[in-house]
Design an enzyme around this catalytic site. Structure first.
Site, mmCIF file in Angstrom:
data_model
loop_
_atom_site.group_PDB
_atom_site.id
_atom_site.type_symbol
_atom_site.label_atom_id
_atom_site.label_comp_id
_atom_site.label_asym_id
_atom_site.label_seq_id
_atom_site.Cartn_x
_atom_site.Cartn_y
_atom_site.Cartn_z
ATOM 1 N N ILE A 106 0.724 -1.357 0.111
ATOM 2 C CA ILE A 106 -0.064 -0.047 -0.037
ATOM 3 C C ILE A 106 0.904 1.254 -0.129
ATOM 4 C CG2 ILE A 106 -0.278 0.300 2.465
ATOM 5 C CD1 ILE A 106 -2.922 0.922 2.079
ATOM 6 N N GLY A 162 -0.023 -5.611 0.717
ATOM 7 C CA GLY A 162 -0.804 -5.827 -0.232
ATOM 8 C C GLY A 162 -0.572 -6.803 -1.355
ATOM 9 N N ASP A 165 -1.669 -10.068 -0.479
ATOM 10 C CA ASP A 165 -3.082 -10.068 -0.548
ATOM 11 C C ASP A 165 -3.578 -10.449 -1.773
ATOM 12 O OD1 ASP A 165 -4.560 -9.199 2.165
ATOM 13 O OD2 ASP A 165 -3.033 -7.691 1.875
ATOM 14 N N GLU A 185 1.602 -5.775 7.312
ATOM 15 C CA GLU A 185 0.627 -5.101 8.249
ATOM 16 C C GLU A 185 0.793 -4.660 9.753
ATOM 17 O OE1 GLU A 185 -1.276 -6.485 4.314
ATOM 18 O OE2 GLU A 185 0.010 -7.141 5.778
ATOM 19 N N ASP A 193 -6.172 -6.864 5.911
ATOM 20 C CA ASP A 193 -7.563 -6.850 5.790
ATOM 21 C C ASP A 193 -8.279 -6.977 4.394
ATOM 22 O OD1 ASP A 193 -7.134 -4.259 4.853
ATOM 23 O OD2 ASP A 193 -7.741 -3.242 6.420
#
Length: 316
Positions: A106, A162, A165, A185, A193
Site C-alpha cells: 500500500i 497488499g 493479498d 501489516e 484486511d
C-alpha cells in the site's frame, strides 16, 4: 468407468461425424511481438498487453514508486479484471510487476489519509463509512478470484503487504529465486484486511506457519515459499519466470474455455463449501456444460492423436 466413458464418447463421435464432417482447424500462430489488446485497457497504474494467443499480461506499472498501491490502483484493478472477465479474446492472465520488485504494498504516503480522515458525524457513521471503504478495497483482489479466466502471479523481488493479498487471490503463483514475501501489516499497526488472512491458510495448509508470518511480519524467501506451497515454481530470473508464466498461460488458453473456466469456478466454490455441497454444485454445473460442442471436438482430437491446441473452440 473411464473405459465406458471412452466407448460412449467414441460412439457419439461416430454418429456426429456420419451426420456431418467438419475438419479440425488450427489456431493461427501469433507474431512473437506483443500485440496490444483493445484500447479500453488504458490505465495509470496498470499496463495491459497481449503476449500470446488469448493470453493477457497485466503489469503493476508504477516502477518509480516500487509499484505501491495508491487510490487509483485499487479502482483500476476492479475495472481491468471485470473487463477481462467478459473478454472472449482472453482465456488466461499473467500478473507481474514492472521495475525492481513486484510491489511494496500500500502507498502509505497517499492512502494514510483515507483511513485517518473518515467522513461521519459520530463514531458509528465513521465506522460505517470506513467499513464501506474497506469492502471496496477487498473487491480489488476478490475480482481476480471471481474472474473465470485463470490468473497466474509472477513475482520477482519483494512482494510486501497488499502484494501478498493480491497473489493470494490468484490461481497459480511463480517467483524468481530472489523473491521474498512479507505480511507487513502488523508492523504498521493493523491486521491485514484485504484477503491474506482469509486465503493464505487455505493455500499453505499450515496454520502455524501462517500465524508466524502474520504475527511477526518476517520475510519468507523463495525456497520456503516453494516448500510451503505458496508458489509452485521458482526461476533463476525475471525473464525466465515470465517466459515460463506465458507458456503456462498459453497452454491453458489453448484448451476448451468451457472446461477451464468451469474448472476454476468449481475449484473456488468447493474451497468454500463442504464436499457434498461442492458435488451438488458440480452436477448442476455440468448438466448443461456437458452438452458443449467442445466435448466432441476434444474427443475427436484425442482419437486422432492431436493436441487440444489444434482444435478451434468457439469464443467464450
Amino acid at each position: 468407468m473411464a473405459a465406458v466413458a471412452g466407448s460412449v464418447l467414441r460412439g457419439l463421435l461416430r454418429r456426429q461425424l456420419s451426420a456431418q464432417s467438419q475438419p479440425l482447424l488450427s489456431f493461427r500462430a501469433m507474431s512473437s511481438a506483443a500485440e496490444q489488446p483493445p484500447a479500453s485497457h488504458s490505465y495509470e497504474t496498470l499496463k495491459v498487453s497481449r503476449v500470446r494467443e488469448k493470453v493477457f499480461h497485466v503489469e503493476l506499472n508504477r516502477p518509480d514508486k516500487r509499484n505501491a498501491m495508491n487510490a487509483v490502483f485499487w479502482r483500476e484493478m476492479v475495472v481491468c479484471f471485470n473487463k477481462i472477465a467478459q473478454d472472449s479474446e482472453c482465456h488466461a492472465v499473467v500478473v507481474s510487476g514492472a521495475g525492481k520488485l513486484f510491489t511494496a504494498g500500500i502507498d502509505l504516503m497517499e492512502m494514510g489519509s483515507v483511513f485517518v480522515m473518515v467522513e461521519g458525524d459520530d463514531t458509528a457513521r465513521k465506522a460505517w463509512n470506513l467499513r464501506k471503504k474497506l469492502r471496496e478495497y477487498q473487491e480489488s483482489f476478490t475480482v481476480l478470484e471471481r474472474c473465470p479466466k485463470p490468473v497466474i502471479a509472477a513475482v520477482h523481488g519483494g512482494c510486501v503487504g497488499g502484494g501478498v493479498d493480491l497473489i493470494s487471490a490468484c490461481d497459480i503463483r511463480y517467483c524468481t529465486q530472489d523473491a521474498w514475501f512479507q505480511i507487513k501489516e502488523v508492523d504498521i499497526g493493523l491486521a491485514a484486511d484485504v484477503g491474506t488472512l482469509q486465503r493464505l491458510p487455505r493455500i499453505i495448509g499450515n496454520q502455524s506457519l501462517v500465524n508466524e508470518l502474520a504475527f511477526t511480519a518476517r520475510k519468507m524467501m523463495a525456497p520456503e515459499a516453494e516448500s510451503s506451497g505458496l508458489v509452485s515454481r521458482v526461476f533463476q530470473d525475471k525473464q525466465a519466470m515470465l517466459e515460463g508464466a506465458f507458456e503456462l498461460a498459453a497452454d491453458i488458453a489453448g484448451k476448451s474455455p468451457v472446461a477451464v473456466q468451469g474448472t476454476k469456478v468449481n475449484l473456488v466454490y468447493s474451497r468454500d463449501h463442504s464436499v457434498p455441497d461442492g458435488l451438488r454444485y458440480m452436477a448442476t454445473w455440468n448438466m448443461s456444460m456437458l452438452q458443449t460442442e467442445d466435448l466432441m471436438k476434444s474427443a475427436q482430437a484425442a482419437l486422432e492423436k492431436k493436441s487440444p491446441k489444434d482444435v478451434l473452440y468457439s469464443k467464450m
